[in-house]
Design a protein around this motif. Structure first.
Motif, PDB file in Angstrom:
ATOM      1  N   SER A   2       0.828  -1.192   0.000  1.00  0.00           N
ATOM      2  CA  SER A   2       0.000   0.000   0.000  1.00  0.00           C
ATOM      3  C   SER A   2       0.871   1.255   0.000  1.00  0.00           C
ATOM      4  O   SER A   2       1.863   1.343   0.727  1.00  0.00           O
ATOM      5  CB  SER A   2      -0.892  -0.008   1.244  1.00  0.00           C
ATOM      6  OG  SER A   2      -1.731   1.105   1.245  1.00  0.00           O
ATOM      7  N   ASN A  92      -5.135   5.055   0.660  1.00  0.00           N
ATOM      8  CA  ASN A  92      -6.550   4.670   0.660  1.00  0.00           C
ATOM      9  C   ASN A  92      -7.270   5.191   1.903  1.00  0.00           C
ATOM     10  O   ASN A  92      -8.398   5.683   1.813  1.00  0.00           O
ATOM     11  CB  ASN A  92      -6.698   3.156   0.533  1.00  0.00           C
ATOM     12  CG  ASN A  92      -6.316   2.656  -0.842  1.00  0.00           C
ATOM     13  OD1 ASN A  92      -6.318   3.413  -1.818  1.00  0.00           O
ATOM     14  ND2 ASN A  92      -5.958   1.395  -0.930  1.00  0.00           N
ATOM     15  N   GLU A  93      -6.618   5.097   3.061  1.00  0.00           N
ATOM     16  CA  GLU A  93      -7.211   5.627   4.296  1.00  0.00           C
ATOM     17  C   GLU A  93      -7.410   7.138   4.188  1.00  0.00           C
ATOM     18  O   GLU A  93      -8.461   7.668   4.551  1.00  0.00           O
ATOM     19  CB  GLU A  93      -6.305   5.357   5.499  1.00  0.00           C
ATOM     20  CG  GLU A  93      -6.197   3.921   5.937  1.00  0.00           C
ATOM     21  CD  GLU A  93      -5.172   3.786   7.054  1.00  0.00           C
ATOM     22  OE1 GLU A  93      -5.493   4.140   8.211  1.00  0.00           O
ATOM     23  OE2 GLU A  93      -4.047   3.331   6.764  1.00  0.00           O
ATOM     24  N   MET A  95      -7.601   8.995   1.488  1.00  0.00           N
ATOM     25  CA  MET A  95      -8.603   9.312   0.478  1.00  0.00           C
ATOM     26  C   MET A  95     -10.010   9.194   1.071  1.00  0.00           C
ATOM     27  O   MET A  95     -10.875  10.036   0.818  1.00  0.00           O
ATOM     28  CB  MET A  95      -8.448   8.374  -0.721  1.00  0.00           C
ATOM     29  CG  MET A  95      -9.395   8.651  -1.861  1.00  0.00           C
ATOM     30  SD  MET A  95      -9.003   7.723  -3.370  1.00  0.00           S
ATOM     31  CE  MET A  95      -8.741   6.067  -2.780  1.00  0.00           C
ATOM     32  N   GLU A  96     -10.222   8.175   1.874  1.00  0.00           N
ATOM     33  CA  GLU A  96     -11.523   7.975   2.510  1.00  0.00           C
ATOM     34  C   GLU A  96     -11.863   9.143   3.447  1.00  0.00           C
ATOM     35  O   GLU A  96     -12.968   9.686   3.406  1.00  0.00           O
ATOM     36  CB  GLU A  96     -11.519   6.657   3.280  1.00  0.00           C
ATOM     37  CG  GLU A  96     -12.878   6.251   3.791  1.00  0.00           C
ATOM     38  CD  GLU A  96     -12.833   4.873   4.434  1.00  0.00           C
ATOM     39  OE1 GLU A  96     -13.492   4.723   5.484  1.00  0.00           O
ATOM     40  OE2 GLU A  96     -12.163   3.972   3.899  1.00  0.00           O
ATOM     41  N   VAL A  97     -10.901   9.549   4.265  1.00  0.00           N
ATOM     42  CA  VAL A  97     -11.124  10.667   5.193  1.00  0.00           C
ATOM     43  C   VAL A  97     -11.369  11.962   4.433  1.00  0.00           C
ATOM     44  O   VAL A  97     -12.295  12.724   4.742  1.00  0.00           O
ATOM     45  CB  VAL A  97      -9.921  10.836   6.152  1.00  0.00           C
ATOM     46  CG1 VAL A  97     -10.015  12.134   6.933  1.00  0.00           C
ATOM     47  CG2 VAL A  97      -9.835   9.650   7.102  1.00  0.00           C
ATOM     48  N   THR A  99     -12.496  12.393   1.445  1.00  0.00           N
ATOM     49  CA  THR A  99     -13.793  12.347   0.766  1.00  0.00           C
ATOM     50  C   THR A  99     -14.940  12.556   1.745  1.00  0.00           C
ATOM     51  O   THR A  99     -15.821  13.372   1.510  1.00  0.00           O
ATOM     52  CB  THR A  99     -13.960  11.000   0.026  1.00  0.00           C
ATOM     53  OG1 THR A  99     -12.899  10.869  -0.915  1.00  0.00           O
ATOM     54  CG2 THR A  99     -15.288  10.928  -0.693  1.00  0.00           C
ATOM     55  N   LYS A 100     -14.913  11.837   2.858  1.00  0.00           N
ATOM     56  CA  LYS A 100     -15.994  11.940   3.852  1.00  0.00           C
ATOM     57  C   LYS A 100     -16.088  13.327   4.468  1.00  0.00           C
ATOM     58  O   LYS A 100     -17.173  13.843   4.701  1.00  0.00           O
ATOM     59  CB  LYS A 100     -15.790  10.917   4.977  1.00  0.00           C
ATOM     60  CG  LYS A 100     -16.204   9.525   4.620  1.00  0.00           C
ATOM     61  CD  LYS A 100     -16.028   8.605   5.814  1.00  0.00           C
ATOM     62  CE  LYS A 100     -16.433   7.191   5.455  1.00  0.00           C
ATOM     63  NZ  LYS A 100     -16.167   6.252   6.553  1.00  0.00           N
ATOM     64  N   ARG A 127      -3.050   7.282  -6.560  1.00  0.00           N
ATOM     65  CA  ARG A 127      -4.003   6.184  -6.800  1.00  0.00           C
ATOM     66  C   ARG A 127      -3.996   5.763  -8.267  1.00  0.00           C
ATOM     67  O   ARG A 127      -4.025   4.563  -8.580  1.00  0.00           O
ATOM     68  CB  ARG A 127      -5.403   6.615  -6.353  1.00  0.00           C
ATOM     69  CG  ARG A 127      -6.406   5.507  -6.381  1.00  0.00           C
ATOM     70  CD  ARG A 127      -6.076   4.430  -5.342  1.00  0.00           C
ATOM     71  NE  ARG A 127      -7.020   3.346  -5.507  1.00  0.00           N
ATOM     72  CZ  ARG A 127      -6.693   2.102  -5.859  1.00  0.00           C
ATOM     73  NH1 ARG A 127      -5.440   1.764  -6.026  1.00  0.00           N
ATOM     74  NH2 ARG A 127      -7.612   1.189  -6.015  1.00  0.00           N
TER      75      ARG A 127
END
Length: 144
Positions: A2, A92-93, A95-97, A99-100, A127
């Protein structure tokens, strides 16, 4: 494997445009424009992160207070509760934060000090590169 924030910073560098809390909002607007960036990290002693001021903060300040706010110190309108990450966070972690929470910039902190900044553009580029590498591996596997 990752991709991590550390890997992105190793590639793009750790330079961050910063300012002190007493810098005027007008000066910050100039800094944003001249550097073609969307955020300035506001630092205190020993490069500790005390806030962040973004294009959205600038628009919000003018909307609430009018053009007169441009002479105010950035500390009056900056975002004080800054989400930050460390170098070990995966793309990935992050990107999630991002985005949210609708963040476009996340400062990186190491031992209580500013160590870099990651933008949504950095995350997307990383990514894309990861997906391209995966596609190449699959092609090699199929061809081999």
């Amino acid at each position: 494997m990752s991709i991590t924030v550390r890997m992105i910073l190793a590639e793009k560098g750790r330079a961050v445009v910063t300012a002190k809390g007493d810098t005027s909002i007008s000066e910050i607007a100039t800094i944003l424009h001249q550097n073609r960036i969307g955020a300035v990290v506001i630092v205190g002693r020993n490069d500790s992160i005390v806030g962040i001021f973004t294009e959205r903060d600038l628009v919000g300040a003018i909307s609430k207070h009018g053009a007169g706010c441009l002479s105010h110190p950035v500390s009056t309108e900056m975002t004080e509760n800054v989400y930050r990450c460390d170098e070990g966070v995966s793309v990935n972690e992050l990107m999630e934060v991002m985005t949210k929470r609708h963040f476009r910039h996340v400062p990186v902190e190491v031992d209580g000090r500013l160590a870099g900044i990651i933008s949504i553009g950095d995350v997307v580029k990383s990514r894309i590169r990861e997906v391209e590498q995966e596609a190449e591996h699959i092609k090699s596997y199929i061809a081999g």
